[in-house]
Motif scaffolding. Structure first.
Motif, PDB file in Angstrom:
ATOM      1  N   GLN A 179      35.409  16.314 -13.883  1.00  0.00           N
ATOM      2  CA  GLN A 179      36.063  16.641 -12.614  1.00  0.00           C
ATOM      3  C   GLN A 179      35.801  18.098 -12.247  1.00  0.00           C
ATOM      4  N   PHE A 180      35.887  18.987 -13.217  1.00  0.00           N
ATOM      5  CA  PHE A 180      35.670  20.407 -12.961  1.00  0.00           C
ATOM      6  C   PHE A 180      34.208  20.702 -12.643  1.00  0.00           C
ATOM      7  N   GLU A 181      33.315  19.944 -13.266  1.00  0.00           N
ATOM      8  CA  GLU A 181      31.877  20.110 -12.952  1.00  0.00           C
ATOM      9  C   GLU A 181      31.616  19.762 -11.497  1.00  0.00           C
ATOM     10  N   ASP A 182      32.216  18.673 -11.015  1.00  0.00           N
ATOM     11  CA  ASP A 182      32.080  18.289  -9.605  1.00  0.00           C
ATOM     12  C   ASP A 182      32.604  19.391  -8.692  1.00  0.00           C
ATOM     13  N   LEU A 183      33.767  19.951  -9.059  1.00  0.00           N
ATOM     14  CA  LEU A 183      34.368  21.023  -8.273  1.00  0.00           C
ATOM     15  C   LEU A 183      33.436  22.229  -8.183  1.00  0.00           C
ATOM     16  N   MET A 184      32.869  22.633  -9.321  1.00  0.00           N
ATOM     17  CA  MET A 184      32.008  23.821  -9.344  1.00  0.00           C
ATOM     18  C   MET A 184      30.702  23.569  -8.592  1.00  0.00           C
ATOM     19  N   GLN A 185      30.156  22.376  -8.711  1.00  0.00           N
ATOM     20  CA  GLN A 185      28.905  22.059  -8.000  1.00  0.00           C
ATOM     21  C   GLN A 185      29.136  22.048  -6.490  1.00  0.00           C
ATOM     22  N   LEU A 186      30.265  21.491  -6.069  1.00  0.00           N
ATOM     23  CA  LEU A 186      30.584  21.499  -4.642  1.00  0.00           C
ATOM     24  C   LEU A 186      30.781  22.922  -4.141  1.00  0.00           C
ATOM     25  N   TYR A 187      31.484  23.743  -4.949  1.00  0.00           N
ATOM     26  CA  TYR A 187      31.721  25.117  -4.497  1.00  0.00           C
ATOM     27  C   TYR A 187      30.424  25.910  -4.384  1.00  0.00           C
ATOM     28  N   SER A 188      29.449  25.594  -5.217  1.00  0.00           N
ATOM     29  CA  SER A 188      28.169  26.320  -5.143  1.00  0.00           C
ATOM     30  C   SER A 188      27.533  26.179  -3.759  1.00  0.00           C
ATOM     31  N   LEU A 189      27.867  25.088  -3.046  1.00  0.00           N
ATOM     32  CA  LEU A 189      27.331  24.894  -1.691  1.00  0.00           C
ATOM     33  C   LEU A 189      28.104  25.702  -0.652  1.00  0.00           C
ATOM     34  N   PHE A 190      29.357  26.072  -0.987  1.00  0.00           N
ATOM     35  CA  PHE A 190      30.206  26.786  -0.018  1.00  0.00           C
ATOM     36  C   PHE A 190      30.576  28.188  -0.490  1.00  0.00           C
ATOM     37  N   ASP A 191      29.891  28.649  -1.519  1.00  0.00           N
ATOM     38  CA  ASP A 191      30.052  30.032  -1.957  1.00  0.00           C
ATOM     39  C   ASP A 191      29.585  30.948  -0.820  1.00  0.00           C
ATOM     40  N   PRO A 192      30.442  31.867  -0.334  1.00  0.00           N
ATOM     41  CA  PRO A 192      30.043  32.718   0.799  1.00  0.00           C
ATOM     42  C   PRO A 192      28.802  33.570   0.548  1.00  0.00           C
ATOM     43  N   VAL A 193      28.465  33.806  -0.738  1.00  0.00           N
ATOM     44  CA  VAL A 193      27.316  34.666  -1.056  1.00  0.00           C
ATOM     45  C   VAL A 193      26.012  33.872  -1.057  1.00  0.00           C
ATOM     46  N   HIS A 194      25.953  32.794  -1.851  1.00  0.00           N
ATOM     47  CA  HIS A 194      24.684  32.056  -2.011  1.00  0.00           C
ATOM     48  C   HIS A 194      24.728  30.634  -1.466  1.00  0.00           C
ATOM     49  N   GLY A 195      25.907  30.185  -0.986  1.00  0.00           N
ATOM     50  CA  GLY A 195      26.045  28.794  -0.561  1.00  0.00           C
ATOM     51  C   GLY A 195      25.123  28.391   0.570  1.00  0.00           C
ATOM     52  N   ALA A 196      24.942  29.264   1.567  1.00  0.00           N
ATOM     53  CA  ALA A 196      24.099  28.939   2.734  1.00  0.00           C
ATOM     54  C   ALA A 196      22.672  28.620   2.312  1.00  0.00           C
ATOM     55  N   GLN A 197      22.167  29.394   1.350  1.00  0.00           N
ATOM     56  CA  GLN A 197      20.796  29.178   0.857  1.00  0.00           C
ATOM     57  C   GLN A 197      20.681  27.820   0.171  1.00  0.00           C
ATOM     58  N   LYS A 198      21.692  27.441  -0.625  1.00  0.00           N
ATOM     59  CA  LYS A 198      21.656  26.161  -1.328  1.00  0.00           C
ATOM     60  C   LYS A 198      21.802  24.992  -0.357  1.00  0.00           C
ATOM     61  N   LEU A 199      22.642  25.170   0.668  1.00  0.00           N
ATOM     62  CA  LEU A 199      22.776  24.117   1.682  1.00  0.00           C
ATOM     63  C   LEU A 199      21.452  23.899   2.408  1.00  0.00           C
ATOM     64  N   GLU A 200      20.755  24.982   2.661  1.00  0.00           N
ATOM     65  CA  GLU A 200      19.464  24.884   3.347  1.00  0.00           C
ATOM     66  C   GLU A 200      18.449  24.137   2.492  1.00  0.00           C
ATOM     67  N   GLN A 201      18.465  24.393   1.183  1.00  0.00           N
ATOM     68  CA  GLN A 201      17.545  23.715   0.260  1.00  0.00           C
ATOM     69  C   GLN A 201      17.832  22.220   0.186  1.00  0.00           C
ATOM     70  N   GLN A 202      19.124  21.849   0.299  1.00  0.00           N
ATOM     71  CA  GLN A 202      19.506  20.434   0.207  1.00  0.00           C
ATOM     72  C   GLN A 202      19.110  19.648   1.449  1.00  0.00           C
ATOM     73  N   LYS A 203      18.883  20.357   2.577  1.00  0.00           N
ATOM     74  CA  LYS A 203      18.501  19.726   3.850  1.00  0.00           C
ATOM     75  C   LYS A 203      19.490  18.621   4.246  1.00  0.00           C
ATOM     76  N   LEU A 204      20.780  18.973   4.223  1.00  0.00           N
ATOM     77  CA  LEU A 204      21.834  18.026   4.569  1.00  0.00           C
ATOM     78  C   LEU A 204      22.155  18.100   6.058  1.00  0.00           C
ATOM     79  N   SER A 205      22.585  16.980   6.612  1.00  0.00           N
ATOM     80  CA  SER A 205      23.004  16.972   8.013  1.00  0.00           C
ATOM     81  C   SER A 205      24.389  17.597   8.126  1.00  0.00           C
ATOM     82  N   SER A 206      24.772  17.959   9.353  1.00  0.00           N
ATOM     83  CA  SER A 206      26.076  18.583   9.585  1.00  0.00           C
ATOM     84  C   SER A 206      27.219  17.652   9.176  1.00  0.00           C
TER      85      SER A 206
END
Length: 492
Positions: A65-92
């Motif tokens: 459960q905590f692994e899921d939480l941390m992986q999700l947060y990596s996408l919304f981390d204000p520092v590096h999250g935007a870059q990871k979201l861009e790499q994932q090529k996810l829709s809005s």
């Protein structure tokens, strides 16, 4: 009922607080103290082994459960999250789903860590006093996103949500006391002038007029919430506020050092997102963690604060003072025998009050900057990933302690109903550690049943298996195998 109430005890300002479910004892101290209460050394060894196996198993349960939480947060981390979201090529739309999933996990962890969302009533009580911060601090709402949290709360109902819950959420846990001793020269001058001004208002009978207006504008005065639930009263905590405003006037008090005291929130976590701009769509979610925040100064944790300035009320005071002074002088001059001493006294009072208002603001502004700096360097524990890791460990430690205490009571007492178990666990913590808490028995028995070391009879009473049997049921954990392998490689 609100979690905080302000009550009047012999004219002292006292905050009433509900006891929390946190066990305020370090786990090693808890386990060793309980083990030493066991008579036979062989049973003590089995109990300590069981404590380790309980911790390893509960930690393993939460790991995924905590692994899921941390992986999700990596996408919304204000520092590096935007870059990871861009790499994932996810829709809005996909990102919208993921951020709601993250908030769901986050709020679950907050609840398990015994954090509570601060309510409007609690904020009213906290702000009904002043401590070190004497300026009205407001949030620049145009800089905060208003859709992320609003959408979450529409899908997940919470009682007593504050008015600002669509923009940011403040979680709090634990209660402490902050004390400051100083001469407070300017504050005492401000207090004296304030009391003199209140005396003038009473003499001129303007106080009644102003109080009528303030009653129209104030929805609720938390100071007048004196209703105490008689059942909860014995279980609640009382913490006194000591403020300069309530100080007795004497040369010793005015010229010497003075102690002021304010209840604190031991831990505060603030969650928010910044508003999107023309050049950037914000997806970062801020999670900021603070410690020992005085209730009356809770504004220092607010996100995107506006720089404070002279308030409309300050300008009204300036204008009102000038009008009162002018009227007093004109009326004195129109009298057949004008008393110049009265005119000088009135003018001195008015000019002094205007000067006091301005210089008090300047001093408060300097103190505000110091408090903000302190909150950044001393009061802020962590943010983002560090806060989440801390929360995850908090959940594990609390649940392990609850399970250990519950098993120990069942081992010593035999059978117990849920209510008896709850009461006996609280009594044990009080007797052995001189600490009080509202024991969360439901979580504990749920885990004990899941572990398979506690059963329920036909009338709903709980009983535990023997120590050796309990260790056999849980079995050898992966951590123990690793430790054995490590010890084997060291001896070979």
């Amino acid at each position: 009922m609100a979690h905080l109430h302000e009550v009047d005890r012999s004219k002292n300002e006292v905050i009433r607080l509900e006891r929390e479910s946190v066990i305020p004892i370090l786990k090693p101290k808890l386990t060793m103290t309980l083990a030493n209460l066991i008579e036979h050394s062989s049973d003590r060894a089995e109990f300590l082994k069981l404590c380790k196996r309980i911790e390893y198993t509960i930690r393993a349960w939460y790991l995924l459960q905590f692994e899921d939480l941390m992986q999700l947060y990596s996408l919304f981390d204000p520092v590096h999250g935007a870059q990871k979201l861009e790499q994932q090529k996810l829709s809005s739309e996909e990102i919208d789903v993921l951020e709601q999933n993250f908030l769901t996990y986050l709020f679950q962890v907050m609840e398990k860590s015994n954090f509570k969302i601060v309510t409007d009533d609690e904020i009213d009580v906290a702000h009904s006093g002043q401590y070190l911060l004497n300026l009205p601090i407001t949030v620049d709402e145009s800089k905060l996103d208003k859709t992320l949290l609003k959408k979450y709360f529409e899908e997940h109902h919470h009682d007593d949500l504050p008015d600002f819950s669509d923009k940011y959420v403040i979680f709090r846990r634990g209660i402490g006391i902050d004390r400051t001793t100083d001469y407070f020269v300017m504050e005492k001058v401000d207090m004296l002038i304030g009391r003199f001004w209140a005396y003038l208002l009473r003499v001129t009978r303007l106080e009644k007029l102003l109080s009528r207006r303030s009653k129209r504008h104030n929805k609720k005065d938390p100071k007048k919430d004196n209703e105490i639930n008689s059942e909860a009263d014995g279980q609640d905590l009382y913490v006194e506020r000591i403020r300069l405003e309530n100080m007795q006037l004497s040369f010793h008090n005015l010229l010497g050092k003075t102690l002021i005291q304010e209840p604190t929130f031991d831990r505060i976590i603030v969650v928010y997102r910044r508003a999107r701009t023309k050049s950037k769509e914000e997806r970062g979610i801020y999670v900021k963690h603070f410690k020992n925040i005085p209730m009356a100064d809770m504004e220092i944790v607010l996100p995107e604060k506006k720089n404070p300035g002279l308030t409309p009320m300050d300008w009204v005071k300036f204008l009102g003072s000038a009008i009162v002074g002018l009227v007093a002088v004109v009326s004195s001059l129109e009298m057949p025998s004008a008393d110049w001493w009265v005119i000088i006294a009135v003018l001195s009072t008015v000019i002094g009050y205007i000067a006091k208002t301005y210089f008090t603001f300047q001093q408060n502004m300097a103190q505000y900057q110091n408090l903000i700096t302190q909150s950044m360097y001393d009061k802020q524990l962590d943010s983002g990933k560090g806060t989440l890791l801390h929360l995850c460990d908090d959940v594990i430690q609390q649940e392990v302690k609850e399970v250990i205490v519950s098993f120990f009571i069942l081992m010593e007492q035999g059978k117990a109903t849920r209510q008896d178990l709850d009461q006996w666990c609280e009594e044990l913590i009080k007797e052995e550690f001189d600490e009080e808490c509202n024991f969360d028995v439901d979580d504990a028995v749920e885990k004990l049943e899941k572990l398979g070391i506690v059963t329920r009879d036909s009338v709903g009473r709980y009983q535990c298996v023997g120590l050796k049997r309990a260790n056999d049921i849980i079995g050898t954990t992966t951590e123990e195998l690793v430790l054995k392998a490590k010890q084997g490689s060291m001896t070979s």
